[in-house]
Design an enzyme around this catalytic site. Structure first.
Site, PDB file in Angstrom:
ATOM      1  N   ASP A  15      45.057 -22.586  -6.378  1.00 32.46           N
ATOM      2  CA  ASP A  15      44.902 -23.431  -5.185  1.00 32.46           C
ATOM      3  C   ASP A  15      43.477 -23.924  -5.014  1.00 32.46           C
ATOM      4  OD1 ASP A  15      47.564 -23.181  -4.553  1.00 32.46           O
ATOM      5  OD2 ASP A  15      47.276 -21.589  -3.079  1.00 32.46           O
ATOM      6  N   ARG A  93      37.939 -11.932   6.950  1.00 31.60           N
ATOM      7  CA  ARG A  93      37.785 -13.365   7.245  1.00 31.60           C
ATOM      8  C   ARG A  93      36.559 -13.686   8.100  1.00 31.60           C
ATOM      9  NH1 ARG A  93      40.546 -12.724   3.052  1.00 31.60           N
ATOM     10  NH2 ARG A  93      42.590 -13.712   2.909  1.00 31.60           N
ATOM     11  N   ASP A 122      45.358 -16.931   8.215  1.00 37.33           N
ATOM     12  CA  ASP A 122      43.969 -17.056   7.771  1.00 37.33           C
ATOM     13  C   ASP A 122      43.351 -18.407   8.102  1.00 37.33           C
ATOM     14  OD1 ASP A 122      43.755 -14.491   6.878  1.00 37.33           O
ATOM     15  OD2 ASP A 122      44.268 -14.950   4.798  1.00 37.33           O
ATOM     16  N   SER A 173      52.108 -12.947  -3.511  1.00 33.22           N
ATOM     17  CA  SER A 173      50.834 -13.412  -2.977  1.00 33.22           C
ATOM     18  C   SER A 173      50.077 -12.192  -2.467  1.00 33.22           C
ATOM     19  CB  SER A 173      51.063 -14.411  -1.840  1.00 33.22           C
ATOM     20  OG  SER A 173      49.833 -14.794  -1.259  1.00 33.22           O
TER      21      SER A 173
END
Length: 398
Positions: A15, A93, A122, A173
């Site tokens: 990605d 994050r 996220d 994932s």
């Protein structure tokens, strides 16, 4: 004419590699990868970013900062989301966002990009954090914008010379850091499917774990784990070592259907061997050292703080105020917990503290008892007085 600079949160995966190629038409792309303890090949990621078109590539080791400034908060506040699993991705994050903003300021970039889709938590965490740290920075999300299928993305990658990973057919994932590993997608999307062994990455199946328990000792100083089995370690190193030891015994496997911030339910498999072991040990030292009023009120703060962090509000004044309360409670959390690791469980079997409020002479039922049992009569009378008065009033009112 020179292009604007964009700082891209880069993982090295398909990605964000495709995102470099997509962004470089309009921007000079600065790729930034941060090591929060996931165990990636950082040199490979650094070079790959430049190969696919980034003008600069940063690889930053932030494990120590992550452990002391973020994970420690989660440990001391027993931050479980929905009382089920230790916060994992939600913790990293804010730190990643902070570093992205710092590099944007250093390089004169006007924009930050991330690789999140439009249906996860996220994207919210990155964008709310960046806005809190610098409201003037623009944020773009290429993956969310292009809305490609996996097949379309692979086609674009091949047409533009972006290496397609060999394990692209892996259905899962995964996000991982020091504090744990989160896995979703594939067969896990049906909550009736039992997670296959291949879905786990850092823990042994409890059935295959050693048949002999292992005992470890963890020392705490003001709520901070400072040594493991007598060896003084930095917090990040201690957590990584515990991940290996407790993971070998199958500790910390969690299967949970959670309520995402964006409004959908998601089934995920978590592995948090070091986290579960430390949280269990820390709680036992608190039980020994905190006065009743703090011990009973702190869980209310913990639940609210866990929700704030999960819901992208690390930099909110509310979060920082609650963290200040948690820090104040940790001054007396000193001592040693002895933990038994066996077949998926981490059980504290012994504990001691120089700040222990446990008085064996008060607790004992032997002749050494120093508790004044006669004092109980007056205590019961006063403690029950409001209830007694209420009952008398209600009866006389009938």
């Amino acid at each position: 004419m020179s292009k604007e600079k964009v700082i891209l949160a880069y993982s090295g995966g398909l990605d964000t590699s495709v995102a470099i190629t997509w962004l470089k038409k309009d921007y000079d792309v600065v790729a930034v990868c941060m090591d929060v303890g996931e165990g990636k090949d950082l040199d490979f990621i650094h070079d790959k970013a430049l190969k696919v078109g980034a003008v600069e590539s940063y690889v930053i080791d932030v494990k120590d900062e992550f452990a002391t400034d973020y994970v420690l908060v989660a440990l001391q506040s027993h931050a479980y989301y929905e009382q089920k699993y230790p916060l994992v991705s939600a913790l990293s994050r804010p730190l990643i966002s902070k570093k992205l903003v710092e590099i944007a300021h250093q390089t004169g970039a006007t924009t930050i990009a991330h690789g999140c889709t439009g249906k996860g938590n996220d994207q919210v965490r990155f964008e709310v954090s960046i806005a809190a740290l610098d409201p003037n920075l623009k944020v773009i999300a290429p993956v969310r914008e292009w809305k490609w299928s996996r097949e379309e993305e692979i086609h674009y990658a091949k047409e533009n010379g972006v290496p397609v990973p060999a394990d692209l057919d892996n259905p899962y994932s995964v996000d991982q850091n020091l504090w744990g590993r989160a896995n979703e997608c594939g067969i896990l999307e049906n909550p009736w499917n039992q997670a296959p062994e291949e879905a786990f990455g850092i823990t042994t199946s409890p059935e295959q774990a050693p048949d002999t328990p292992e005992y470890i000792e963890i020392d705490f100083s003001e709520g901070v784990p400072v040594s493991l089995n007598g060896e003084v370690l930095k917090l990040a190193d201690l957590i990584q070592k515990l991940n290996e030891i407790a993971g070998k015994h199958g500790v910390g496997r969690i299967d949970h259907v959670e309520n995402r911030l964006v409004g959908i339910k998601s089934r995920e498999i978590y592995e948090c061997p070091g986290a579960v072991t430390l949280l269990t040990a820390h709680k036992e030292i608190e039980d020994l050292t905190l006065v009743r009023e703090v011990a009973h009120f702190k869980p209310i703060i913990e639940n609210e703080l866990s929700n704030l962090i999960y819901n992208a509000l690390w930099f909110s004044p509310a979060t920082q105020a609650l963290i200040a309360y948690i820090k104040e409670t940790q001054k007396v959390v000193n001592g040693t917990a002895k933990v038994k690791l066996y077949k998926g469980s981490a059980q504290v079997v012994a504990r001691r503290s120089p700040n222990s409020l446990y008085d064996e002479n008060l607790a004992t039922y032997t002749s050494a008892d120093t508790f004044d049992q006669d004092a109980a009569v007056g205590f019961i009378k006063l403690w029950g007085l409001p209830t007694k008065v209420h009952s008398e009033v209600q009866k006389s009112a009938k």
